[in-house]
Design a protein around this motif. Structure first.
Motif, PDB file in Angstrom:
ATOM      1  N   LYS A  64       0.827  -1.200   0.000  1.00 10.79           N
ATOM      2  CA  LYS A  64       0.000   0.000   0.000  1.00 10.79           C
ATOM      3  C   LYS A  64       0.865   1.256   0.000  1.00 10.79           C
ATOM      4  N   GLY A  65       0.512   2.173  -0.869  1.00 11.17           N
ATOM      5  CA  GLY A  65       1.264   3.406  -0.983  1.00 11.17           C
ATOM      6  C   GLY A  65       2.451   3.323  -1.911  1.00 11.17           C
ATOM      7  N   ARG A  66       2.811   2.114  -2.338  1.00 13.91           N
ATOM      8  CA  ARG A  66       3.956   1.926  -3.225  1.00 13.91           C
ATOM      9  C   ARG A  66       3.559   1.379  -4.593  1.00 13.91           C
ATOM     10  N   PHE A  67       2.566   0.503  -4.614  1.00 16.49           N
ATOM     11  CA  PHE A  67       2.126  -0.128  -5.855  1.00 16.49           C
ATOM     12  C   PHE A  67       0.777   0.423  -6.271  1.00 16.49           C
ATOM     13  N   SER A  68       0.517   0.404  -7.568  1.00 13.49           N
ATOM     14  CA  SER A  68      -0.760   0.857  -8.099  1.00 13.49           C
ATOM     15  C   SER A  68      -1.189  -0.042  -9.244  1.00 13.49           C
ATOM     16  N   ILE A  69      -2.405  -0.561  -9.166  1.00 16.52           N
ATOM     17  CA  ILE A  69      -2.946  -1.415 -10.214  1.00 16.52           C
ATOM     18  C   ILE A  69      -3.898  -0.601 -11.077  1.00 16.52           C
ATOM     19  N   SER A  70      -3.882  -0.853 -12.371  1.00 10.54           N
ATOM     20  CA  SER A  70      -4.762  -0.135 -13.284  1.00 10.54           C
ATOM     21  C   SER A  70      -5.033  -0.987 -14.514  1.00 10.54           C
ATOM     22  N   LYS A  71      -6.044  -0.598 -15.269  1.00  3.85           N
ATOM     23  CA  LYS A  71      -6.408  -1.285 -16.500  1.00  3.85           C
ATOM     24  C   LYS A  71      -6.581  -0.291 -17.627  1.00  3.85           C
ATOM     25  N   ASP A  72      -6.205  -0.704 -18.814  1.00  2.59           N
ATOM     26  CA  ASP A  72      -6.490   0.041 -20.021  1.00  2.59           C
ATOM     27  C   ASP A  72      -7.333  -0.889 -20.882  1.00  2.59           C
ATOM     28  N   ASN A  73      -8.635  -0.715 -20.821  1.00  2.00           N
ATOM     29  CA  ASN A  73      -9.527  -1.624 -21.526  1.00  2.00           C
ATOM     30  C   ASN A  73      -9.372  -1.545 -23.041  1.00  2.00           C
ATOM     31  N   ALA A  74      -9.039  -0.373 -23.548  1.00  3.90           N
ATOM     32  CA  ALA A  74      -8.850  -0.220 -24.987  1.00  3.90           C
ATOM     33  C   ALA A  74      -7.693  -1.070 -25.483  1.00  3.90           C
ATOM     34  N   LYS A  75      -6.695  -1.269 -24.634  1.00  2.00           N
ATOM     35  CA  LYS A  75      -5.529  -2.070 -24.991  1.00  2.00           C
ATOM     36  C   LYS A  75      -5.595  -3.480 -24.426  1.00  2.00           C
ATOM     37  N   ASN A  76      -6.657  -3.783 -23.702  1.00  2.00           N
ATOM     38  CA  ASN A  76      -6.798  -5.090 -23.050  1.00  2.00           C
ATOM     39  C   ASN A  76      -5.566  -5.426 -22.211  1.00  2.00           C
ATOM     40  N   THR A  77      -5.143  -4.457 -21.423  1.00  2.00           N
ATOM     41  CA  THR A  77      -3.910  -4.609 -20.663  1.00  2.00           C
ATOM     42  C   THR A  77      -4.100  -4.204 -19.201  1.00  2.00           C
ATOM     43  N   LEU A  78      -3.558  -5.013 -18.329  1.00  7.01           N
ATOM     44  CA  LEU A  78      -3.524  -4.751 -16.899  1.00  7.01           C
ATOM     45  C   LEU A  78      -2.116  -4.312 -16.526  1.00  7.01           C
ATOM     46  N   TYR A  79      -1.999  -3.348 -15.612  1.00  6.93           N
ATOM     47  CA  TYR A  79      -0.697  -2.838 -15.207  1.00  6.93           C
ATOM     48  C   TYR A  79      -0.511  -2.924 -13.701  1.00  6.93           C
ATOM     49  N   LEU A  80       0.734  -3.022 -13.300  1.00  3.16           N
ATOM     50  CA  LEU A  80       1.099  -2.868 -11.906  1.00  3.16           C
ATOM     51  C   LEU A  80       2.311  -1.952 -11.851  1.00  3.16           C
ATOM     52  N   GLN A  81       2.094  -0.724 -11.407  1.00  2.00           N
ATOM     53  CA  GLN A  81       3.185   0.219 -11.219  1.00  2.00           C
ATOM     54  C   GLN A  81       3.769  -0.012  -9.838  1.00  2.00           C
ATOM     55  N   MET A  82       5.048  -0.304  -9.777  1.00  2.00           N
ATOM     56  CA  MET A  82       5.717  -0.605  -8.526  1.00  2.00           C
ATOM     57  C   MET A  82       6.795   0.439  -8.272  1.00  2.00           C
ATOM     58  N   ASN A  83       6.635   1.196  -7.208  1.00  2.65           N
ATOM     59  CA  ASN A  83       7.588   2.225  -6.822  1.00  2.65           C
ATOM     60  C   ASN A  83       8.210   1.888  -5.476  1.00  2.65           C
ATOM     61  N   SER A  84       9.317   2.536  -5.180  1.00  4.08           N
ATOM     62  CA  SER A  84      10.007   2.337  -3.904  1.00  4.08           C
ATOM     63  C   SER A  84      10.203   0.857  -3.600  1.00  4.08           C
ATOM     64  N   LEU A  85      10.702   0.143  -4.561  1.00  2.00           N
ATOM     65  CA  LEU A  85      10.850  -1.301  -4.421  1.00  2.00           C
ATOM     66  C   LEU A  85      11.838  -1.669  -3.322  1.00  2.00           C
ATOM     67  N   LYS A  86      11.525  -2.760  -2.652  1.00  2.00           N
ATOM     68  CA  LYS A  86      12.332  -3.272  -1.558  1.00  2.00           C
ATOM     69  C   LYS A  86      12.797  -4.686  -1.884  1.00  2.00           C
ATOM     70  N   PRO A  87      13.895  -5.134  -1.283  1.00  2.00           N
ATOM     71  CA  PRO A  87      14.359  -6.505  -1.527  1.00  2.00           C
ATOM     72  C   PRO A  87      13.286  -7.552  -1.256  1.00  2.00           C
ATOM     73  N   GLU A  88      12.438  -7.319  -0.273  1.00  2.00           N
ATOM     74  CA  GLU A  88      11.382  -8.272   0.043  1.00  2.00           C
ATOM     75  C   GLU A  88      10.291  -8.345  -1.017  1.00  2.00           C
ATOM     76  N   ASP A  89      10.328  -7.453  -2.001  1.00  2.00           N
ATOM     77  CA  ASP A  89       9.407  -7.530  -3.126  1.00  2.00           C
ATOM     78  C   ASP A  89       9.868  -8.538  -4.173  1.00  2.00           C
ATOM     79  N   THR A  90      11.061  -9.053  -4.026  1.00  2.00           N
ATOM     80  CA  THR A  90      11.603 -10.013  -4.980  1.00  2.00           C
ATOM     81  C   THR A  90      10.728 -11.256  -5.045  1.00  2.00           C
ATOM     82  N   ALA A  91      10.266 -11.586  -6.239  1.00  2.00           N
ATOM     83  CA  ALA A  91       9.374 -12.728  -6.424  1.00  2.00           C
ATOM     84  C   ALA A  91       9.039 -12.868  -7.898  1.00  2.00           C
ATOM     85  N   MET A  92       8.409 -13.983  -8.224  1.00  2.00           N
ATOM     86  CA  MET A  92       7.781 -14.128  -9.521  1.00  2.00           C
ATOM     87  C   MET A  92       6.394 -13.509  -9.410  1.00  2.00           C
ATOM     88  N   TYR A  93       6.074 -12.625 -10.327  1.00  2.00           N
ATOM     89  CA  TYR A  93       4.786 -11.943 -10.307  1.00  2.00           C
ATOM     90  C   TYR A  93       3.875 -12.493 -11.387  1.00  2.00           C
TER      91      TYR A  93
END
Length: 128
Positions: A64-93
């Motif tokens: 919360k406060g670092r990531f943002s999820i959004s959709k662009d329906n015209a492009k049929n695309t889902l996004y995840l903007q990830m800011n202020s990344l931390k080592p504990e964010d390391t993973a397969m997404y």
């Protein structure tokens, strides 16, 4: 019915940013609930963020406060903007899609068992 392909992962230093994309296809996409999940080696898959067909969003506490999820329906695309990344964010997404329930329940939207369709995943590695 829905096919999902993730992209945008990579290696970044702590404090950096990445934007993940999930290209979706299928007749149910626009009416689907969608989410981002992550899984580190030896750990359970956990919900990161979710978005309903109407745009309501849910975030796991650690992002919360670092990531943002959004959709662009015209492009049929889902996004995840990830800011202020931390080592504990390391993973397969992974991105995922499911038919939306009549009642939106945040906890349910961050539960892997809710989702019927999954992408192959994109690796995010954050170094200190």
């Amino acid at each position: 019915q829905v096919q999902l392909v993730e992209s945008g992962g990579g290696s970044v230093q702590a404090g950096g940013s990445l934007r993940l994309s999930c290209a979706a296809s299928g007749s149910t996409y626009s009416r689907s609930c969608m989410g981002w999940f992550r899984q580190a080696p030896g750990k359970e898959r956990e919900g990161v963020a979710a978005i309903a067909s109407g745009g309501r969003t849910t975030y796991a506490d650690p992002v919360k406060g670092r990531f943002s999820i959004s959709k662009d329906n015209a492009k049929n695309t889902l996004y995840l903007q990830m800011n202020s990344l931390k080592p504990e964010d390391t993973a397969m997404y992974y991105c995922a899609a499911a038919g939306c329930p009549y009642f939106y329940i945040p906890t349910t939207m961050l539960t892997p068992q809710t989702y019927n369709y999954w992408g192959q995943g994109t690796q995010v590695t954050v170094s200190s």
